[in-house]
Design an enzyme around this catalytic site. Structure first.
Site, PDB file in Angstrom:
ATOM      1  N   ASP A  75     -48.411 111.174  41.170  1.00 55.72           N
ATOM      2  CA  ASP A  75     -49.187 110.314  40.112  1.00 55.72           C
ATOM      3  C   ASP A  75     -50.226 109.465  40.958  1.00 55.72           C
ATOM      4  O   ASP A  75     -51.211 109.013  40.240  1.00 55.72           O
ATOM      5  CB  ASP A  75     -48.203 109.300  39.574  1.00 55.72           C
ATOM      6  CG  ASP A  75     -47.443 108.546  40.968  1.00 55.72           C
ATOM      7  OD1 ASP A  75     -47.215 109.157  41.856  1.00 55.72           O
ATOM      8  OD2 ASP A  75     -47.445 107.184  40.567  1.00 55.72           O
ATOM      9  N   THR A 109     -46.206 104.502  49.929  1.00 54.59           N
ATOM     10  CA  THR A 109     -47.575 104.795  49.340  1.00 54.59           C
ATOM     11  C   THR A 109     -48.323 103.423  49.246  1.00 54.59           C
ATOM     12  O   THR A 109     -47.466 102.495  48.940  1.00 54.59           O
ATOM     13  CB  THR A 109     -47.212 105.206  48.033  1.00 54.59           C
ATOM     14  OG1 THR A 109     -46.806 106.661  47.861  1.00 54.59           O
ATOM     15  CG2 THR A 109     -48.253 105.222  46.940  1.00 54.59           C
TER      16      THR A 109
HETATM   17  N1  ASP Z   1     -45.736 107.918  43.741  1.00 52.44           N
HETATM   18  C1  ASP Z   1     -45.835 108.929  44.887  1.00 52.44           C
HETATM   19  C2  ASP Z   1     -45.780 110.148  44.794  1.00 52.44           C
HETATM   20  O1  ASP Z   1     -44.993 110.520  43.842  1.00 52.44           O
HETATM   21  C3  ASP Z   1     -44.583 108.483  45.905  1.00 52.44           C
HETATM   22  C4  ASP Z   1     -44.533 106.867  46.391  1.00 52.44           C
HETATM   23  O2  ASP Z   1     -44.957 106.220  45.762  1.00 52.44           O
HETATM   24  O3  ASP Z   1     -44.138 106.513  47.428  1.00 52.44           O
HETATM   25  O4  ASP Z   1     -46.425 110.888  45.155  1.00 52.44           O
END
Ligand code: ASP
Length: 333
Positions: free
Chosen positions: A223, A192
């Site tokens: 999130d 991400t």
């Molecule tokens: N926070 C992101 C999600 O839950 C995943 C990530 O940060 O890699 O979609």
């Protein structure tokens, strides 16, 4: 994991950009070439955002420039190369927020918008809303002349292989933790992405973009597109972008939680970030966050083995890091 102190805010604020490309359980030992590829990709993102800030541009445009580079880079779990849902589709999400006005925009469940961060910005600036999802978001983006692509643009064979492994294990995987204990291979991209920026006017901005979790349920929203969870910016406190187990970041309102500690409790930014990570850990989550205040002080914190990250300021030197320890120069502009 660092904190640096800078000068005071004003019309000649010190410019600063901090980015992340995801946090996870990655361990070292995969060889310097692979690390260098990530560090160079992070540096390209920093240099793109820095060019905006150094030319007197605003923090929102710097965040968009930095995130667009990472969305277009298949090394990261955002835009091209994003992870797949249980039914083998790319469902993308992004959000952006401006610290001066607390204007915000977000999209989720989009499958054809090349750069979801640009769509989030269009929602913020050209609609009466904060968040649009699915087909409605895609129709809106097309009307704003944003680039629309066939959904196959985002697909990579290796994400498909990663999904098959996750289905076989009956697990929903945070990208960085997809059964790997080394740096992601050429074929196992992750991360991400997010950015926080301070412009020379003293205005903060934050943005985040992702493909979410491997093997997530179709329609799942994390999130990264939720204002207050994955992204928050307020000139009175800080700009924040998060990465990690999204459900726990939503449940702790992680980005707003961090900003609120700074604004109302006058917590130092590192302590605020660590408190948020402790709350997340207490309910079984992990990850990291980047925090930047209107004086140019920043914190990069994570409770995972690694976080892809970088920062750049007035000297134009892109400093990046993956494993714990100070960020070090990668490329300069
Ligand atoms: N926070 C992101 C999600 O839950 C995943 C990530 O940060 O890699 O979609």
């Amino acid at each position: 994991m660092t904190i640096h102190m800078r000068g005071s805010a004003g019309n000649d604020s010190p410019i600063r950009l901090v980015i992340h490309g995801g946090a996870g359980s990655v361990k070292s030992g995969q060889g310097p070439e692979r690390e260098q590829a990530y560090r160079e990709a992070l540096a390209q993102s920093l240099i793109a955002g820095h060019a905006v800030l150094a030319a007197g541009g605003n923090s929102i445009d710097a965040v968009i420039a930095a995130i667009t580079v990472m969305e277009d880079c298949p090394l990261f779990n955002a835009g091209k190369g994003a992870v797949l849902t249980h039914d083998g589709r790319n469902e993308l999400e992004a959000s952006i927020m401006e610290g001066a006005t607390r204007a915000a925009g977000a999209v989720a469940g989009v499958t054809t918008i090349r750069n979801p961060i640009r769509a989030a910005h269009a929602v913020m600036t050209k609609s009466a809303h904060v968040m649009l999802i699915g087909q409605g978001a895609e129709i809106f983006a097309a009307k704003q002349d944003l680039e629309i692509v066939d959904s196959s643009y985002f697909y990579t064979r290796h994400r498909w292989n990663q999904l098959q492994k996750a289905i076989a294990k009956e697990s929903i995987l945070l990208d960085h933790d997809a059964g790997l204990d080394t740096l992601p291979g050429e074929d196992e991209k992750r991360g991400t992405v997010g950015a926080v920026a301070l412009d020379c006017q003293g205005n903060l901005a934050a943005g985040t973009s992702t493909g979410g979790l491997t093997n997530k349920h179709p329609g799942r929203v994390g999130d990264s597109s939720i204002i207050g969870a994955g992204t928050y910016a307020d000139n009175r406190s800080v700009a924040v972008s998060t990465t990690g187990t999204g459900e726990m970041f939503i449940r702790t309102a992680a980005a707003f939680n961090t900003a609120a500690q700074v604004r109302f409790l006058h917590a130092p930014i590192t302590a605020a970030a660590d408190n948020t990570l402790e709350e997340i850990a207490a309910i079984g989550g992990d990850g990291g966050l980047i925090v930047l205040d209107a004086d140019g002080n920043y914190a990069i914190r994570f409770n995972t083995g690694a976080m892809f990250r970088g920062t750049i300021g007035e000297d134009g030197i892109a400093r990046t890091g993956i494993f714990p320890g100070p960020e070090t120069p990668a490329l300069s502009c």
